[in-house]
Enzyme design. Structure first.
Site, PDB file in Angstrom:
ATOM      1  CG  HIS A 270       2.673  -0.036  -0.260  1.00 47.37           C
ATOM      2  ND1 HIS A 270       1.900  -0.154  -1.390  1.00 47.37           N
ATOM      3  CD2 HIS A 270       3.793   0.629  -0.629  1.00 47.37           C
ATOM      4  CE1 HIS A 270       2.549   0.395  -2.412  1.00 47.37           C
ATOM      5  NE2 HIS A 270       3.695   0.879  -1.977  1.00 47.37           N
ATOM      6  CG  ASP A 328      10.142   4.685   1.700  1.00 45.40           C
ATOM      7  OD1 ASP A 328       8.935   4.771   1.407  1.00 45.40           O
ATOM      8  OD2 ASP A 328      11.059   5.008   0.919  1.00 45.40           O
TER       9      ASP A 328
HETATM   10  C1  SDX Z   1       5.843   4.761  -0.878  1.00 49.23           C
HETATM   11  O1  SDX Z   1       2.085   3.864  -3.842  1.00 49.23           O
HETATM   12  C2  SDX Z   1       3.311   3.471  -3.990  1.00 49.23           C
HETATM   13  O2  SDX Z   1       3.640   2.618  -4.744  1.00 49.23           O
HETATM   14  C3  SDX Z   1       4.314   4.240  -3.145  1.00 49.23           C
HETATM   15  C4  SDX Z   1       5.726   3.687  -3.114  1.00 49.23           C
HETATM   16  C5  SDX Z   1       6.394   3.827  -4.455  1.00 49.23           C
HETATM   17  O3  SDX Z   1       7.314   3.048  -4.720  1.00 49.23           O
HETATM   18  O4  SDX Z   1       6.061   4.789  -5.188  1.00 49.23           O
HETATM   19  O5  SDX Z   1       5.691   2.327  -2.744  1.00 49.23           O
HETATM   20  C6  SDX Z   1       6.582   4.459  -2.120  1.00 49.23           C
HETATM   21  O6  SDX Z   1       5.244   5.788  -0.793  1.00 49.23           O
HETATM   22  C7  SDX Z   1       5.835   3.734   0.216  1.00 49.23           C
HETATM   23  C8  SDX Z   1       5.003   4.189   1.447  1.00 49.23           C
HETATM   24  C9  SDX Z   1       5.904   5.101   2.282  1.00 49.23           C
HETATM   25  N1  SDX Z   1       5.110   5.733   3.381  1.00 49.23           N
HETATM   26  C10 SDX Z   1       5.319   5.392   4.644  1.00 49.23           C
HETATM   27  O7  SDX Z   1       6.047   4.473   5.011  1.00 49.23           O
HETATM   28  C11 SDX Z   1       4.567   6.258   5.642  1.00 49.23           C
HETATM   29  C12 SDX Z   1       3.910   5.360   6.704  1.00 49.23           C
HETATM   30  N2  SDX Z   1       2.868   4.594   6.041  1.00 49.23           N
HETATM   31  C13 SDX Z   1       1.606   5.188   5.928  1.00 49.23           C
HETATM   32  O8  SDX Z   1       1.414   6.506   6.115  1.00 49.23           O
HETATM   33  C14 SDX Z   1       0.583   4.384   5.184  1.00 49.23           C
HETATM   34  O9  SDX Z   1       0.824   3.063   5.363  1.00 49.23           O
HETATM   35  C15 SDX Z   1       0.429   4.681   3.719  1.00 49.23           C
HETATM   36  C16 SDX Z   1       0.219   6.141   3.455  1.00 49.23           C
HETATM   37  C17 SDX Z   1       1.614   4.217   2.949  1.00 49.23           C
HETATM   38  C18 SDX Z   1      -0.808   3.951   3.281  1.00 49.23           C
HETATM   39  O10 SDX Z   1      -1.832   4.481   4.106  1.00 49.23           O
HETATM   40  P1  SDX Z   1      -3.275   3.942   3.984  1.00 49.23           P
HETATM   41  O11 SDX Z   1      -3.721   4.032   2.577  1.00 49.23           O
HETATM   42  O12 SDX Z   1      -4.136   4.548   5.032  1.00 49.23           O
HETATM   43  O13 SDX Z   1      -3.042   2.407   4.348  1.00 49.23           O
HETATM   44  P2  SDX Z   1      -4.174   1.441   4.632  1.00 49.23           P
HETATM   45  O14 SDX Z   1      -5.482   1.899   4.086  1.00 49.23           O
HETATM   46  O15 SDX Z   1      -3.693   0.101   4.214  1.00 49.23           O
HETATM   47  O16 SDX Z   1      -4.266   1.521   6.259  1.00 49.23           O
HETATM   48  C19 SDX Z   1      -4.993   0.521   6.873  1.00 49.23           C
HETATM   49  C20 SDX Z   1      -5.021   0.913   8.338  1.00 49.23           C
HETATM   50  C21 SDX Z   1      -5.520   2.336   8.576  1.00 49.23           C
HETATM   51  O17 SDX Z   1      -6.144   2.291   9.838  1.00 49.23           O
HETATM   52  P3  SDX Z   1      -7.778   2.246   9.866  1.00 49.23           P
HETATM   53  O18 SDX Z   1      -8.264   3.468   9.135  1.00 49.23           O
HETATM   54  O19 SDX Z   1      -8.150   0.952   9.178  1.00 49.23           O
HETATM   55  O20 SDX Z   1      -8.118   2.260  11.354  1.00 49.23           O
HETATM   56  O21 SDX Z   1      -3.706   0.855   8.899  1.00 49.23           O
HETATM   57  C22 SDX Z   1      -3.363   2.128   9.414  1.00 49.23           C
HETATM   58  C23 SDX Z   1      -4.264   3.143   8.750  1.00 49.23           C
HETATM   59  O22 SDX Z   1      -4.448   4.254   9.606  1.00 49.23           O
HETATM   60  N3  SDX Z   1      -1.965   2.358   9.051  1.00 49.23           N
HETATM   61  C24 SDX Z   1      -0.986   2.537   9.924  1.00 49.23           C
HETATM   62  C25 SDX Z   1       0.182   2.675   9.142  1.00 49.23           C
HETATM   63  N4  SDX Z   1      -0.140   2.580   7.848  1.00 49.23           N
HETATM   64  C26 SDX Z   1      -1.478   2.381   7.799  1.00 49.23           C
HETATM   65  N5  SDX Z   1      -0.957   2.616  11.262  1.00 49.23           N
HETATM   66  C27 SDX Z   1       0.256   2.812  11.847  1.00 49.23           C
HETATM   67  N6  SDX Z   1       1.430   2.958  11.167  1.00 49.23           N
HETATM   68  C28 SDX Z   1       1.416   2.884   9.806  1.00 49.23           C
HETATM   69  N7  SDX Z   1       2.539   3.033   9.139  1.00 49.23           N
END
Ligand code: SDX
Length: 393
Positions: A270, A328
């Site tokens: 998130h 989700d």
């Molecule tokens: C919603 O914003 C909100 O409030 C949204 C929401 C709402 O109510 O409106 O809460 C609803 O959108 C929830 C999120 C739903 N999306 C997913 O579940 C899709 C899977 N999750 C991701 O794509 C991701 O976690 C995000 C998009 C939600 C956040 O991505 P970020 O901003 O890159 O997360 P981060 O910066 O905290 O990531 C840190 C690291 C990164 O790696 P590095 O660049 O540090 O090497 O963790 C990795 C990311 O690549 N990472 C994941 C991951 N999520 C983050 N790796 C594997 N699987 C994942 N799900």
């Protein structure tokens, strides 16, 4: 390389804002609507009462709640000509495509509530959107499966009415199970608002230009559709089904950790929560209750989800990056058990979030400091240069 444009940090726009609506503490895993913790609202309140709270800032008295409920109930039908609008779509259109189109078209049907300068019109637009989104989502579903539209039944509560419009058919009365209706209502509440997420920021940005509320909400629906945002519930269940069995989980955990692999664990991570998403906890309990109710407790997908969560939460990669299940992760399991296809998961998220979008839009509209949203950029492109004739390139 041009001199980089010096960013003026003093510039304000809708890219950042003060708000009194929703509070999130990502480190503590806390979420409050108008100061009330989401756990207490999910346990003790209901979606219509939460709509009142988000819109007007206080929990309603019994009289205020009855009046608000009656105003919403009396707006649940859509203009009869909107039925034709659906018929312009292919049957296999994704319901989100239909919702973006139909909600955007509402401004053509309800032009007596599009003047954002008129308080009464703003109020009517808010009520119409909250009341009609479930009807439109149900119509999008019925159209996709080739069944006739079912009109709203004003004798039913908000969640029961939605279930009835989705699952009732003229040939057979649908029995609305109160326990399922309560689980549906809880899902609406858990998704109602979430501070300045991508789709809410889209609604605020669209609204800052003076666009009508129906167009702004249509923009929010379009943004929510993305798999990284509201589309994650559909993507998550499809991922859990693809994993299929517990013994295949390690393979997917490794894929999610592989920087060269675009695969991410859907329903995990998130932008804000670096602790458990409090909504995911409530959703997990609700999944157990609903599957128990339906007699499918040992649902294989739920078993995979629980084992995946357990393994991921012990894995160094996920622990170090503070990746936890989000809203989700379990919602799709509940919705699927209720009988919804995965294509209806994000439309249900959208109808739930409509009240949050409207509350945020109203707050932005009424802020005298609000200027048209225009986030700044840091220019890092080519330096100034002269045109080169085609013959000389
Ligand atoms: C919603 O914003 C909100 O409030 C949204 C929401 C709402 O109510 O409106 O809460 C609803 O959108 C929830 C999120 C739903 N999306 C997913 O579940 C899709 C899977 N999750 C991701 O794509 C991701 O976690 C995000 C998009 C939600 C956040 O991505 P970020 O901003 O890159 O997360 P981060 O910066 O905290 O990531 C840190 C690291 C990164 O790696 P590095 O660049 O540090 O090497 O963790 C990795 C990311 O690549 N990472 C994941 C991951 N999520 C983050 N790796 C594997 N699987 C994942 N799900």
């Amino acid at each position: 390389q041009a001199d980089v444009f010096t960013y003026d940090p003093g510039f304000t726009s809708t890219a950042s804002c003060d708000s009194t609506i929703t509070y999130i503490d990502g480190d503590k895993g806390e979420l409050w609507y108008r100061g009330y913790p989401i756990e207490q609202l999910a346990q003790n309140s209901n979606y219509i009462e939460v709509c009142y709270l988000l819109l007007y800032g206080e929990l309603p008295s019994a009289e205020q709640l009855t009046d608000f409920q009656s105003r919403v109930t009396r707006h649940t039908m859509v203009h009869e000509q909107m039925h034709n609008f659906f018929r312009g779509f292919r049957r296999d259109s994704h319901p989100m495509a239909t919702m973006v189109g139909v909600v955007g078209a509402m401004s053509a049907f309800y032009h007596d509530s599009t003047d954002i300068g008129d308080e009464w019109q703003r109020e009517v637009a808010a009520i119409r959107l909250i009341a009609k989104l479930p009807t439109i989502a149900a119509m999008a579903y019925k159209y996709a499966i080739g069944q006739p539209f079912v009109y709203p039944d004003n004798e039913l509560d908000y969640a029961s009415n939605f279930l009835n419009m989705c699952f009732s058919v003229p040939a057979e009365k649908y029995h609305v199970d109160p326990a399922l209706s309560k689980a549906m209502d809880r899902i609406f509440t858990l998704h109602a608002d979430h501070e300045q997420n991508a789709s809410t920021s889209t609604v605020r940005l669209a609204g800052s230009s003076g666009a009508n509320p129906f167009a702004c909400i249509a923009a929010g629906i379009a943004c929510l559709w993305g798999p990284a945002h509201g589309g994650a519930n559909q993507a998550c269940l499809e991922m859990l089904r693809e994993i299929g069995t517990v013994d295949r989980i390690p393979e997917y955990i490794e894929k999610a950790k592989d920087k060269d692999d675009p695969f991410r664990l859907m329903g995990f991570g998130h932008r804000v929560y670096k602790n458990f998403d409090p909504r995911a906890k409530v959703m997990k309990e609700s999944a157990d209750e609903v599957l128990d109710l339906l007699g499918i407790r040992n649902n294989p997908t739920l078993q995979v989800a629980k084992e995946l969560e357990k393994i991921a939460l012990e894995d160094e990669y996920f622990v170090s990056k503070k990746l936890y299940p989000n809203v989700d992760f379990y919602s799709g399991i509940i919705l699927s058990a209720m009988g919804f296809p995965t294509s209806m998961f994000t439309p249900i998220f959208a109808l739930s979030r409509t009240v949050g979008w409207i509350a945020q839009w109203k707050e932005m509209i009424s802020d005298p400091q609000n200027k048209i949203g225009r986030p700044r950029q840091l220019y890092v492109g080519s330096d100034k240069r002269d045109y080169v004739e085609l013959a000389k390139r």
